[in-house]
Design a protein around this motif. Structure first.
Motif, short mmCIF file in Angstrom:
data_model
loop_
_atom_site.label_atom_id
_atom_site.label_comp_id
_atom_site.label_asym_id
_atom_site.label_seq_id
_atom_site.Cartn_x
_atom_site.Cartn_y
_atom_site.Cartn_z
N ALA A 42 0.84 -1.20 0.00
CA ALA A 42 0.00 0.00 0.00
C ALA A 42 0.87 1.25 0.00
O ALA A 42 0.59 2.22 -0.71
CB ALA A 42 -0.94 0.00 1.20
N ASP A 43 1.96 1.20 0.77
CA ASP A 43 2.90 2.33 0.77
C ASP A 43 3.50 2.51 -0.63
O ASP A 43 3.66 3.64 -1.10
CB ASP A 43 4.00 2.10 1.81
CG ASP A 43 4.96 3.27 1.85
OD1 ASP A 43 4.52 4.41 2.14
OD2 ASP A 43 6.16 3.06 1.57
N GLY A 44 3.83 1.42 -1.29
CA GLY A 44 4.37 1.50 -2.65
C GLY A 44 3.37 2.15 -3.60
O GLY A 44 3.75 3.02 -4.41
N SER A 82 12.17 -4.05 -6.21
CA SER A 82 11.68 -4.88 -5.11
C SER A 82 10.29 -4.45 -4.67
O SER A 82 9.41 -5.28 -4.45
CB SER A 82 12.64 -4.82 -3.92
OG SER A 82 13.89 -5.34 -4.27
N MET A 83 10.10 -3.15 -4.54
CA MET A 83 8.78 -2.64 -4.16
C MET A 83 7.77 -2.95 -5.26
O MET A 83 6.65 -3.40 -4.99
CB MET A 83 8.84 -1.14 -3.90
CG MET A 83 7.48 -0.51 -3.60
SD MET A 83 6.66 -1.18 -2.14
CE MET A 83 7.49 -0.23 -0.88
N TYR A 84 8.17 -2.73 -6.50
CA TYR A 84 7.26 -2.97 -7.62
C TYR A 84 6.81 -4.42 -7.65
O TYR A 84 5.62 -4.72 -7.79
CB TYR A 84 7.92 -2.57 -8.94
CG TYR A 84 6.98 -2.68 -10.10
CD1 TYR A 84 6.06 -1.67 -10.35
CD2 TYR A 84 6.99 -3.79 -10.93
CE1 TYR A 84 5.17 -1.76 -11.42
CE2 TYR A 84 6.11 -3.89 -12.00
CZ TYR A 84 5.21 -2.88 -12.23
OH TYR A 84 4.32 -2.98 -13.26
N THR A 98 -7.95 -3.24 2.74
CA THR A 98 -8.69 -2.08 2.23
C THR A 98 -7.71 -0.96 1.89
O THR A 98 -7.86 -0.29 0.86
CB THR A 98 -9.72 -1.60 3.26
OG1 THR A 98 -10.62 -2.69 3.54
CG2 THR A 98 -10.51 -0.41 2.75
N ALA A 99 -6.70 -0.78 2.73
CA ALA A 99 -5.70 0.27 2.47
C ALA A 99 -4.96 0.02 1.16
O ALA A 99 -4.70 0.95 0.40
CB ALA A 99 -4.71 0.36 3.63
N LEU A 100 -4.63 -1.24 0.89
CA LEU A 100 -3.95 -1.58 -0.37
C LEU A 100 -4.87 -1.33 -1.55
O LEU A 100 -4.46 -0.72 -2.54
CB LEU A 100 -3.47 -3.03 -0.36
CG LEU A 100 -2.85 -3.56 -1.65
CD1 LEU A 100 -1.69 -2.70 -2.11
CD2 LEU A 100 -2.42 -5.02 -1.47
N ARG A 101 -6.09 -1.76 -1.46
CA ARG A 101 -7.05 -1.54 -2.55
C ARG A 101 -7.26 -0.05 -2.81
O ARG A 101 -7.29 0.40 -3.95
CB ARG A 101 -8.37 -2.23 -2.25
CG ARG A 101 -8.32 -3.71 -2.39
CD ARG A 101 -9.73 -4.32 -2.25
NE ARG A 101 -9.62 -5.75 -2.10
CZ ARG A 101 -9.61 -6.40 -0.94
NH1 ARG A 101 -9.75 -5.72 0.18
NH2 ARG A 101 -9.49 -7.70 -0.91
#
Length: 192
Positions: A42-44, A82-84, A98-101
């Motif tokens: 989600a941060d990414g 790596s993040m990707y 939910t945060a990721l979505r």
């Protein structure tokens, strides 16, 4: 840790040891490894969204801006592979919070909005914006993965799959140049 050894090598235990806390301390924040990965991903997506928002803020012609969004997406992937990879990993998506979505939706909103602008002004075919953004995403994601995996080489000025390039044809590809030319070709095919 993910950049060093990959997603599969990351465990709650090794992470807790690395940051100097107990495993139970991490479990107070994340119910399992999947929840932890979802939070990192989600941060990414928030970081990607920030880059795409900067392109939008430039306020250029919508079709030019769509190409710039494509380039920004590819460069984000190349600069932080790596993040990707984590953002699109099966394990991450299986535990999507939910945060990721929400973060992913905020990032994809930029090209959707720009495609809608292009359709309104008549520079792209009047199709469903979600269908068109899928084409843009498939191209950007595919190019990103080829670049990250080192599967493209330069041969006589053209990008070819590494398997097709001879040992003497291992010149570096400029990701920004390739992203721009790929975006131009893709958008030319989507024009009204």
């Amino acid at each position: 840790m993910i950049a060093e050894r990959g997603v599969h090598a990351l465990t709650i235990r090794t992470l807790a040891t690395r940051v100097g806390v107990s495993r139970s301390a991490l479990y107070r924040h994340f119910r399992n490894k999947g929840a932890l990965l979802s939070a990192i991903a989600a941060d990414g997506f928030r970081r990607l969204e920030s880059r795409l928002a900067a392109v939008d803020a430039a306020g250029t012609d919508p079709l030019d801006r769509l190409g710039q969004l494509f380039e920004a997406f590819v460069l984000f992937a190349v600069e932080d592979p790596s993040m990707y990879r984590l953002m699109f990993a099966e394990e991450t998506n299986r535990e999507a919070s939910t945060a990721l979505r929400d973060a992913a939706a905020a990032a994809i909103a930029h090209p959707i909005k720009t495609i809608e602008e292009c359709i309104r002004e008549g520079s792209l075919r009047p199709e469903n914006p979600l269908a068109l953004v899928r084409h843009v995403w498939v191209e950007a994601h595919g190019l990103s993965m080829l670049l990250i995996d080192g599967q493209l080489r330069s041969t006589g000025g053209a990008a070819v799959h590494a398997v097709l390039a001879g040992d003497d044809d291992r010149d570096a590809i400029d990701p920004a140049d390739l992203a721009r030319s790929t975006a131009r070709l893709l958008l030319d095919g989507m024009r009204a």
